[in-house]
Design an enzyme around this catalytic site. Sequence first.
Site, PDB file in Angstrom:
ATOM      1  CD  GLU A  45      -2.866  -1.296   2.284  1.00 34.61           C
ATOM      2  OE1 GLU A  45      -2.730  -0.521   3.261  1.00 34.61           O
ATOM      3  OE2 GLU A  45      -3.771  -2.138   2.199  1.00 34.61           O
ATOM      4  CB  CYS A  54      -3.717  -6.886  -5.461  1.00 35.92           C
ATOM      5  SG  CYS A  54      -5.176  -5.887  -5.219  1.00 35.92           S
ATOM      6  CD  GLU A  56      -4.769 -11.445  -5.181  1.00 34.81           C
ATOM      7  OE1 GLU A  56      -4.185 -10.403  -4.794  1.00 34.81           O
ATOM      8  OE2 GLU A  56      -5.881 -11.775  -4.755  1.00 34.81           O
ATOM      9  CB  CYS A  87      -9.768  -7.104  -6.314  1.00 31.55           C
ATOM     10  SG  CYS A  87      -8.359  -6.636  -7.334  1.00 31.55           S
TER      11      CYS A  87
HETATM   12  N1  THU Z   1      -5.927  -7.031  -1.537  1.00 32.24           N
HETATM   13  C1  THU Z   1      -5.089  -7.924  -2.155  1.00 32.24           C
HETATM   14  O1  THU Z   1      -3.850  -7.748  -2.125  1.00 32.24           O
HETATM   15  N2  THU Z   1      -5.633  -8.988  -2.782  1.00 32.24           N
HETATM   16  C2  THU Z   1      -6.947  -9.322  -2.736  1.00 32.24           C
HETATM   17  O2  THU Z   1      -7.324 -10.351  -3.251  1.00 32.24           O
HETATM   18  C3  THU Z   1      -7.906  -8.433  -2.066  1.00 32.24           C
HETATM   19  C4  THU Z   1      -7.360  -7.138  -1.593  1.00 32.24           C
HETATM   20  C5  THU Z   1      -5.332  -5.932  -0.785  1.00 32.24           C
HETATM   21  C6  THU Z   1      -5.410  -4.585  -1.417  1.00 32.24           C
HETATM   22  C7  THU Z   1      -5.307  -3.683  -0.207  1.00 32.24           C
HETATM   23  O3  THU Z   1      -3.946  -3.506   0.113  1.00 32.24           O
HETATM   24  C8  THU Z   1      -5.949  -4.487   0.919  1.00 32.24           C
HETATM   25  O4  THU Z   1      -5.986  -5.825   0.470  1.00 32.24           O
HETATM   26  C9  THU Z   1      -7.349  -4.039   1.277  1.00 32.24           C
HETATM   27  O5  THU Z   1      -8.155  -3.973   0.151  1.00 32.24           O
END
Ligand code: THU
Length: 131
Positions: A45, A54, A56, A87
Amino acid sequence: MATESELIDAALKARENAVADYSHFRVGAALETESGEIFTGCNVENATYGLTACAERVAVWKALSEGRRQFRRIAIAADSEALTPPCGPCRQILWEFCGDIPVILGNLQGRRETLQLRELLPRAFDRSFLK
Ligand code: THU
């Protein structure tokens, strides 16, 4: 080839490196190549929020940037009772580079579920429409 449990363990380990200072929601991913290598990723983040990466996609970018192109499975681990699925944008990217792979979801309590990416992204738009 790793077992499902080993792939989830790799995702859980990657999750420990998550940079999630804003949401405090830590995610790990482990992407397995056709030859059995594992590339991991965690969410990263940033103060702008919108530039968050993310777990993935970090795993996919790492593998692609190391020259890998064929993928077999991905595991995703987070600390949520309902298993955390990828997501929408991650589903699209996984479809683009991995196709209809099994997506193994896991949480810290040992809950596991495997879905095909096609179930998560029905009627996907992809390069086949561009020909
Ligand atoms: N996030 C992921 O890294 N992968 C997912 O499958 C769902 C969400 C992260 C993005 C963000 O840093 C945090 O989770 C909250 O949304």
